[in-house]
Design a protein around this motif. Structure first.
Motif: not given
Length: 380
Positions: A286, A307, A359, A363
């Motif tokens: 992440t 990501g 989120c 996201n």
């Protein structure tokens, strides 16, 4: 001497296991007992050796066949007619001469001329097992085999030291005799192999005691073989002139060394490229992180982008296997596997739920897109 363990038992398999099952069992146990994972652990080291020995036999169809039939005795080089190291020429250790067959039917002279003339010796096939790394970087291996060689006492003549083979009195040295046969069509004359000298043209009156007049002896031999960097499974290294000795002054055959490569606990190979999976944490994927990627030359530091999704493949150029007879190398392709955490505490679960609630579609774009597709389907 301690009795050897059953190879199937060592790998946790039964005798009906196929090649794929044997390979999977080996990979699992090799990873479990690998010295890098168990440093200074003598018990694990012994287990690792046992697992490698079992795989070396059971992954070789010829050795597996002998082991299944005779057990450990079948792997003894002195078992039966020489065990392993037999030539590729002939079947079951027997060389067939088509001239003999032709002559027996037609009385032709093919067999005699071939027996008297020089003929090349048969090749010998052996198999050597190497590790994944040894195949990648090259290595030297000792191979043992049994070779038919010229008798040193008579120098291959078959006659006792100080004597020589004599010209056959029945065929006059030609190796052939003419035979007349009465047939319904009249008297037929044919040429056959001389039965006194067996087509050689010479006879040995005082045979060599060492080789019983054959001129050859079976010898155990050991050679160091250079395995080139980049060699692949089932490829061969050929040592010219190291096979069985030829007949009547003919050249020796070759020693053909087939290379078997043990599977690696981490890497898979396809040609000159290698593949592996690298697990990362949810946070690393992440937020991005510098992770260690294993290569054949040690760890490589890779900057994982923020990501990164599970299943993402990354190619490291030139980190694969060296091409045969070249300095160029293939690539290492690793797949990122995001590990979902387990056995969370209540505190961790609470924090994760709060994070999940925070989120939105910015996201989790893939989830938002999926929801939109579902909505459109049901609108129809």
């Amino acid at each position: 001497m301690a009795q050897k363990k059953d190879y199937y038992e060592v790998l946790g398999l039964d005798k009906s296991a196929d090649a794929d099952s044997i390979k999977k069992a080996y990979r699992k146990l090799a990873k479990k007992y690998h010295p890098d994972i168990n440093p200074d652990n003598k018990s694990a080291e012994e287990k690792f050796k046992e697992v490698n020995e079992a795989y070396e036999v059971l992954s070789d169809p010829e050795k597996k066949k002998l082991y299944d039939q005779y057990g450990h005795d079948g792997l003894d080089p002195n078992f039966g007619a020489g065990g392993f190291g037999g030539g590729f020429g002939g079947f079951g250790g027997m060389d067939f001469d088509m001239g003999d067959i032709f002559s027996s039917f037609f009385g032709g002279s093919t067999s005699s001329s071939r027996r008297k003339g020089p003929s090349r010796g048969s090749d010998i096939g052996v198999r050597v097992m190497v590790s994944f790394e040894e195949a990648a970087f090259g290595c030297k291996k000792d191979v043992s085999f049994t070779r038919i060689d010229k008798c040193p006492d008579c120098d291959g003549s078959g006659a006792k030291h100080g004597t020589h083979p004599e010209t056959c009195s029945q065929c006059g040295g030609s190796g052939q005799v003419r035979v007349q046969q009465r047939t319904p069509l009249g008297i037929m004359q044919t040429t056959r192999t001389c039965d006194k000298c067996q087509g050689k043209g010479t006879v040995i009156k005082d045979p060599c005691s060492k080789c019983a007049g054959t001129g050859v002896q079976r010898k155990n031999k050991k050679l160091e073989v250079s395995i080139p960097a980049g060699i692949d499974n089932m490829q061969r290294v050929i040592l010219r002139g190291q096979g069985n000795v030829g007949k009547n002054g003919g050249g020796a055959g070759d020693l053909i060394v087939e290379v078997g490569i043990r599977p690696h606990p981490i890497f898979e190979r396809d040609g000159y490229n290698i593949y592996c999976e690298v697990p990362v944490t949810f946070a690393e994927a992440t937020l991005g992180a510098e992770i260690k990627v294993p290569t054949l030359e040690g760890d490589y530091l890779y900057k994982l982008p923020e990501g990164t999704q599970t299943g993402t493949s990354v190619t490291l150029r030139g980190k694969g296997i060296q091409y045969l007879n070249s300095r160029a190398k293939g690539d290492l392709i690793f797949t990122v596997i995001v590990e979902v955490p387990r056995n969370l505490s209540e505190t961790q679960k609470k924090l994760l739920r709060e994070f999940d609630m925070s989120c939105d579609d910015r996201n989790l774009s893939a989830k938002a897109t999926f929801k939109e597709k579902i909505k459109n389907i049901f609108k129809k």
